[in-house]
Design an enzyme around this catalytic site. Structure first.
Site, PDB file in Angstrom:
ATOM      1  N   GLU A 277      11.108  12.527 -14.342  1.00  0.00           N
ATOM      2  CA  GLU A 277       9.915  11.738 -14.021  1.00  0.00           C
ATOM      3  C   GLU A 277       9.248  11.262 -15.310  1.00  0.00           C
ATOM      4  O   GLU A 277       9.063  12.045 -16.248  1.00  0.00           O
ATOM      5  CB  GLU A 277       8.946  12.607 -13.218  1.00  0.00           C
ATOM      6  CG  GLU A 277       7.651  11.927 -12.829  1.00  0.00           C
ATOM      7  CD  GLU A 277       6.669  12.890 -12.167  1.00  0.00           C
ATOM      8  OE1 GLU A 277       5.721  12.399 -11.538  1.00  0.00           O
ATOM      9  OE2 GLU A 277       6.856  14.111 -12.296  1.00  0.00           O
ATOM     10  N   LYS A 339       7.148   7.258  -4.712  1.00  0.00           N
ATOM     11  CA  LYS A 339       6.634   8.557  -4.267  1.00  0.00           C
ATOM     12  C   LYS A 339       5.593   8.377  -3.172  1.00  0.00           C
ATOM     13  O   LYS A 339       4.658   7.579  -3.311  1.00  0.00           O
ATOM     14  CB  LYS A 339       6.019   9.290  -5.465  1.00  0.00           C
ATOM     15  CG  LYS A 339       5.559  10.708  -5.177  1.00  0.00           C
ATOM     16  CD  LYS A 339       5.031  11.345  -6.457  1.00  0.00           C
ATOM     17  CE  LYS A 339       4.637  12.797  -6.238  1.00  0.00           C
ATOM     18  NZ  LYS A 339       4.107  13.415  -7.476  1.00  0.00           N
ATOM     19  N   CYS A 389       8.661  15.094  -8.345  1.00  0.00           N
ATOM     20  CA  CYS A 389       7.772  16.206  -8.688  1.00  0.00           C
ATOM     21  C   CYS A 389       7.516  17.105  -7.482  1.00  0.00           C
ATOM     22  O   CYS A 389       8.442  17.624  -6.878  1.00  0.00           O
ATOM     23  CB  CYS A 389       6.482  15.670  -9.288  1.00  0.00           C
ATOM     24  SG  CYS A 389       5.483  16.931 -10.114  1.00  0.00           S
TER      25      CYS A 389
END
Length: 523
Positions: A277, A339, A389
């Protein structure tokens, strides 16, 4: 002879003594989780709470459960304070209040479990094994709520005490982490049930404990014994190990890119290159020169999957996204994922118009959530799902159920949490998602822990926190869709209902047997 715990709590115990005992027991649960994984601490911690709650009022029960949760989360998520010290000048003073406030808020859920347990116990007067089932049911119900209320935070679920035990984690493939948490807590409190049971009722508890542990182990061993061969797809994971405090510093972009390019160019064959990320600290789509340099590291039609921030101009202004994108050897974007489960206060500020709080992360504005899980088609590799994440911590919300992938790519940035226990706990979540879905999980982390995890939750390769380097390994094979992958948390509910139905039938049979014996003696 000193009074035992069961005697202590049955003699109108002092509330503060009970809360102190629960606080210590809650803190002990941290030792049940990675990186410690002390399995013996499970029955100790949960049996203490079970025994304390048996004979106290409903109003006191909530406070005792809340104290347990305060110990559980106050220690278990203390690593969050590390993120405030990345920019200590602006946020350092908030570290302790933020961890304390979050822990106190999360502790409400164990408090609710204790309140529900005590309220039903007072009305129904459950005893023995039935009381244990009730406690475990209340616990998992509030764990599920914690994973869904206010965007959810299902961190350090009870089931994760089993993640380091190959056989014991496998039932998550059938009943998920919530269902396995129910079994973990129920089996864990059976020693407590045994402690308070009348002598003539201890034998069934001992038998049940032995059968439950053996069944869990044997059933899991059968699945863990399955062969999971590697595919012919070669992966290279790059862990640049760039500290968070340096990543966005002025002039650091070039050094960071050079580091990732150098590691990516090491000798060896790969089909898919994987960066973490925000490996590139900037808007890569807007930097043609950087993409050209990256394309040179992708010979022979290889591809790069990397986490990158993105921004899109529209009528309503600029929108920012946290994405995983796939780049080919020409530096062109082939596909991507945005995301959808954002981190409160890290990627956006809830109730922004009301709370005078800034985001902890550097950026021009709050991120916008994507539409949800998505399966990506990547040249030279099987279909892949991306989880960025902390998205990987949500059971049942990582994979597109209508278009099943063959593996999961978890691009993450645990640099925020330094060398604390946070990255180990995060890795535990990723391993449980692999078991639940029957899919390998490939994890690329900026400062660690990067890892390749097979579909049984076994770590094939890893780079520790603070290491700089690459992992070259083959992608493991996916297993057939698991019951949990097909039905989600309904399998947990089915398990709990089945166990309660069995308990009801056994109780009914025992009452009938005792009734018939009484009639025989009278005649």
């Amino acid at each position: 002879m000193k009074p035992g715990l069961s005697q202590f709590v049955s003699e109108d115990p002092n509330l503060f003594q009970c809360m102190g005992l629960a606080l210590a027991a809650g803190g002990l649960t941290v030792l049940t989780l990675p990186p410690f994984s002390w399995l013996i601490a499970v029955p100790v911690a949960f049996s203490v709470l079970f025994i304390v709650l048996r004979n106290i009022s409903t109003s006191r029960a909530f406070l005792v459960g809340w104290a347990f949760g305060l110990g559980q989360f106050g220690i278990g998520i203390s690593w969050i304070a590390e993120s405030f010290y990345v920019d200590a000048e602006r946020f350092g003073a908030l570290a302790i209040p933020a961890v304390a406030g979050l822990s106190a808020g999360l502790a409400i859920f164990p408090g609710m479990a204790a309140l529900l347990f005590a309220a039903i116990m007072q009305r129904r007067a459950f005893g023995g094994i039935a009381a244990g089932l009730l406690f475990a049911s209340c616990w998992v119900a509030t764990e599920w709520l914690r994973g869904h209320v206010l965007t959810g935070f299902p961190w350090n679920l009870a089931a994760y005490a089993l993640v380091d035990y190959a056989a014991l984690r496998q039932p998550a493939a059938w009943v998920g982490s919530y269902g396995l948490g129910f079994l973990t807590v129920f089996i864990g409190i059976l020693p407590g049930v045994l402690t308070v049971a009348a002598p003539k009722r201890r034998a069934p508890v001992l038998v049940l404990f032995a059968v439950a542990v053996t069944g869990l182990w044997v059933g899991g061993a059968l699945r863990s014994g399955q062969d999971v061969p590697p595919t012919d797809v070669a992966l290279r994971i790059v862990q640049g190990n760039v500290p968070q405090v340096e990543k966005w510093a002025l002039g650091s972009r070039e050094r960071t890119l050079e580091k990732y390019l150098g590691l990516s160019a090491q000798p060896g064959r790969f089909d898919v290159l994987l960066w973490p990320e925000t490996a590139f600290p900037g808007f890569l789509d807007e930097d043609a020169a950087a993409r050209t340099r990256i394309s040179a590291a992708l010979p022979d039609d290889r591809v790069l999957l990397t986490g990158v921030p993105d921004r899109v101009e529209g009528d309503g202004g600029t929108r920012y996204f946290n994405t995983v994108k796939v780049y080919d050897g020409r530096g062109e974007v082939l596909t991507g994922y945005a995301k959808h489960h954002l981190v409160p206060f890290g990627e956006y500020v809830p109730l922004k118009g009301w709370l005078p709080i800034e985001r902890l992360t550097v950026g021009l504005g709050d991120f916008t959530p994507g539409p949800g899980p998505r399966t990506l088609a990547v040249p030279g590799a099987p279909l892949v799902a991306a989880a960025i994440c902390y998205e990987i911590i949500f059971p049942g919300h990582v994979v597109d159920d209508l278009f099943r992938p063959d593996w999961i790519f978890n691009a993450t940035n645990d640099a925020w949490f330094g060398t604390s226990i946070g990255p180990e706990q995060h890795l535990a979540s990723a391993r449980m998602r692999a078991v639940e879905e029957g899919l390998p999980v490939v994890r690329a982390a900026n400062t660690g822990i990067s890892a390749i995890i097979d579909a049984k939750g076994e770590i094939i390769a890893r780079l520790e926190t603070g290491q700089t380097g690459v992992i070259d390994a083959s992608l493991p094979t996916a297993l057939a869709p698991t019951p949990y992958a097909r039905f989600g948390d309904w399998t947990s509910l089915a398990l709990i209902c089945a166990v309660w139905a069995l308990a009801f039938i056994v109780g009914l049979a025992r009452r009938r047997f005792n009734s018939e014996n009484s009639k025989s003696e009278e005649s």
